[in-house]
Design a protein around this motif. Structure first.
Motif, PDB file in Angstrom:
ATOM      1  N   MET A 206      16.767   7.689 -35.039  1.00 43.50           N
ATOM      2  CA  MET A 206      15.640   8.553 -35.376  1.00 43.50           C
ATOM      3  C   MET A 206      15.667   9.779 -34.483  1.00 43.50           C
ATOM      4  SD  MET A 206      12.387   6.006 -35.946  1.00 43.50           S
ATOM      5  CE  MET A 206      11.260   7.356 -35.624  1.00 43.50           C
ATOM      6  N   VAL A 207      15.231  10.902 -35.026  1.00 45.77           N
ATOM      7  CA  VAL A 207      15.269  12.149 -34.273  1.00 45.77           C
ATOM      8  C   VAL A 207      14.196  12.195 -33.191  1.00 45.77           C
ATOM      9  CG1 VAL A 207      13.733  13.495 -35.778  1.00 45.77           C
ATOM     10  CG2 VAL A 207      15.626  14.641 -34.571  1.00 45.77           C
ATOM     11  N   ILE A 208      13.138  11.379 -33.347  1.00 46.10           N
ATOM     12  CA  ILE A 208      12.099  11.264 -32.320  1.00 46.10           C
ATOM     13  C   ILE A 208      11.767   9.789 -32.110  1.00 46.10           C
ATOM     14  CG2 ILE A 208      11.035  13.510 -32.749  1.00 46.10           C
ATOM     15  CD1 ILE A 208       8.856  12.043 -34.357  1.00 46.10           C
ATOM     16  N   ASP A 209      11.097   9.479 -31.003  1.00 48.52           N
ATOM     17  CA  ASP A 209      10.635   8.121 -30.755  1.00 48.52           C
ATOM     18  C   ASP A 209       9.505   7.793 -31.727  1.00 48.52           C
ATOM     19  OD1 ASP A 209       8.703   6.137 -29.223  1.00 48.52           O
ATOM     20  OD2 ASP A 209      10.702   5.912 -28.353  1.00 48.52           O
ATOM     21  N   SER A 210       9.491   6.574 -32.228  1.00 42.80           N
ATOM     22  CA  SER A 210       8.485   6.197 -33.233  1.00 42.80           C
ATOM     23  C   SER A 210       7.054   6.345 -32.724  1.00 42.80           C
ATOM     24  CB  SER A 210       8.716   4.763 -33.712  1.00 42.80           C
ATOM     25  OG  SER A 210       8.582   3.844 -32.645  1.00 42.80           O
ATOM     26  N   SER A 211       6.859   6.237 -31.398  1.00 43.92           N
ATOM     27  CA  SER A 211       5.505   6.364 -30.850  1.00 43.92           C
ATOM     28  C   SER A 211       4.940   7.772 -31.046  1.00 43.92           C
ATOM     29  CB  SER A 211       5.494   6.003 -29.365  1.00 43.92           C
ATOM     30  OG  SER A 211       6.294   6.906 -28.618  1.00 43.92           O
ATOM     31  N   ARG A 233      10.677   4.737 -42.776  1.00 46.41           N
ATOM     32  CA  ARG A 233      10.118   3.381 -42.674  1.00 46.41           C
ATOM     33  C   ARG A 233       9.070   3.297 -41.573  1.00 46.41           C
ATOM     34  NH1 ARG A 233      15.533   1.864 -43.293  1.00 46.41           N
ATOM     35  NH2 ARG A 233      15.710   1.162 -41.127  1.00 46.41           N
ATOM     36  N   GLU A 234       9.378   3.889 -40.426  1.00 46.60           N
ATOM     37  CA  GLU A 234       8.439   3.851 -39.301  1.00 46.60           C
ATOM     38  C   GLU A 234       7.169   4.637 -39.626  1.00 46.60           C
ATOM     39  OE1 GLU A 234       8.644   2.093 -36.369  1.00 46.60           O
ATOM     40  OE2 GLU A 234      10.320   1.145 -37.421  1.00 46.60           O
ATOM     41  N   ALA A 235       7.327   5.741 -40.328  1.00 49.81           N
ATOM     42  CA  ALA A 235       6.166   6.551 -40.714  1.00 49.81           C
ATOM     43  C   ALA A 235       5.260   5.775 -41.672  1.00 49.81           C
ATOM     44  CB  ALA A 235       6.629   7.857 -41.356  1.00 49.81           C
ATOM     45  N   LYS A 236       5.867   5.061 -42.622  1.00 50.66           N
ATOM     46  CA  LYS A 236       5.082   4.257 -43.569  1.00 50.66           C
ATOM     47  C   LYS A 236       4.321   3.149 -42.854  1.00 50.66           C
ATOM     48  CE  LYS A 236       7.966   5.025 -47.672  1.00 50.66           C
ATOM     49  NZ  LYS A 236       8.919   4.406 -48.632  1.00 50.66           N
ATOM     50  N   LYS A 237       4.960   2.533 -41.857  1.00 48.79           N
ATOM     51  CA  LYS A 237       4.299   1.469 -41.091  1.00 48.79           C
ATOM     52  C   LYS A 237       3.021   1.973 -40.422  1.00 48.79           C
ATOM     53  CE  LYS A 237       8.429  -1.215 -39.811  1.00 48.79           C
ATOM     54  NZ  LYS A 237       9.299  -1.594 -38.660  1.00 48.79           N
ATOM     55  N   LYS A 238       3.047   3.247 -40.048  1.00 48.91           N
ATOM     56  CA  LYS A 238       1.898   3.836 -39.356  1.00 48.91           C
ATOM     57  C   LYS A 238       0.897   4.462 -40.329  1.00 48.91           C
ATOM     58  CE  LYS A 238       4.461   4.645 -35.072  1.00 48.91           C
ATOM     59  NZ  LYS A 238       3.605   3.837 -34.192  1.00 48.91           N
TER      60      LYS A 238
END
Length: 283
Positions: A206-211, A233-238
């Motif tokens: 990922m280009v940035i950390d998911s946090s 996927r990480e964006a959808k989770k949030k």
């Protein structure tokens, strides 16, 4: 491909379209060939991978072999311009070309990324009056920056691992450059990944950390392979709104089709080809 299309025999009269990239994908081949077959055009489309040193030779080959159209992908969208005969006014303003049309030996450059980005944003997350953060300073970032400005984005931040590139693009388009390490404390409505980070085969990155995704309401990822990136996927989770790269690419590819053939693109067929090949359900 299960699209209910007519097959066209390849022969000496077949019109050839290609794409060039450092790491070619299958997106263009899937949607363009499905569209050609659907309306019975004697056209084929084939992606090619080329090294940077071969870029001028590849462009010469487009003219010499009478190739009708050529898509241009990362990282050649800026460098390719100097080898063309003409540049469309919009592409000139953007400073990048992702589409070459060969009209009787005259190579003209266009930018259909701009069209794809503008339509995708309007349909899924209109940036009018909103703030945006872009990572990347190449051809895709240029096209998206102009689309955002024309759609009325209130403020556009841009960053890149090479700070000088971000500052140069910011000066050119009236954006605000920030340091890469300042991403974690920058909040905006929309986050855009305009880099190849997360593309196959390195799809675990990922280009940035998911946090940091907590700083945004929506995400646009220009990567199309895989169709759902780790960032998406990480964006959808949030719970963020996600604009997939394949939506932007579908609309830019439809514009390419029209430039190559002079005919209206069968958008439903092109969309269905992606659903059939990639199993995309969330459209």
């Amino acid at each position: 491909m299960g699209c209910g299309v007519k097959l066209v025999e390849i022969n000496r009269d077949t019109t050839i379209c290609i794409s060039i990239a450092l790491k070619p994908g299958n997106f263009g081949a899937v949607v363009q060939n499905a569209a050609y077959k659907a309306i019975g055009l004697n056209f084929i489309y084939k992606p090619f991978g080329i090294e940077p040193s071969d870029l001028p030779h590849a462009v010469k080959a487009v003219k010499a072999l009478k190739i009708r159209g050529c898509g241009v992908s990362m990282p050649y969208k800026v460098d390719v311009m100097k080898y063309l005969d003409k540049i469309d006014e919009k592409a000139k303003k953007i400073g990048a070309v992702n589409t070459i049309v060969n009209s009787n030996g005259t190579l003209e450059g266009y930018n259909t990324d701009y069209h794809g980005a503008k339509i995708a944003l309007e349909k899924i997350f209109n940036p009018k009056g909103k703030t945006v953060l872009i990572i990347g300073a190449g051809g895709a970032a240029r096209a998206i920056s102009l689309a955002l400005k024309e759609l009325g984005a209130e403020k556009i931040f841009i960053t890149n691992r090479t700070q000088e590139k971000a500052e140069s693009l910011a000066d050119e388009f009236g954006l605000q450059a920030i340091k890469f390490e300042d991403i974690k404390k920058t909040k905006s409505d929309l986050f855009i990944n305009a880099t190849p980070v997360g593309m196959n085969p390195e799809n675990d990155k990922m280009v940035i950390d998911s946090s940091f995704l907590n700083n945004f309401k929506a995400v646009l990822d220009v990567v199309t392979a895989p169709p759902e990136t780790l960032l998406m996927r990480e964006a959808k989770k949030k719970g963020l709104i996600v604009i997939p790269g394949y939506v932007m690419s579908l609309y830019q590819s439809a514009k390419q089709f029209e430039l190559y053939t002079g005919k209206e693109a069968p958008l439903d067929v092109m969309k269905k080809s992606l659903i059939d090949i990639w199993g995309i359900k969330d459209w």
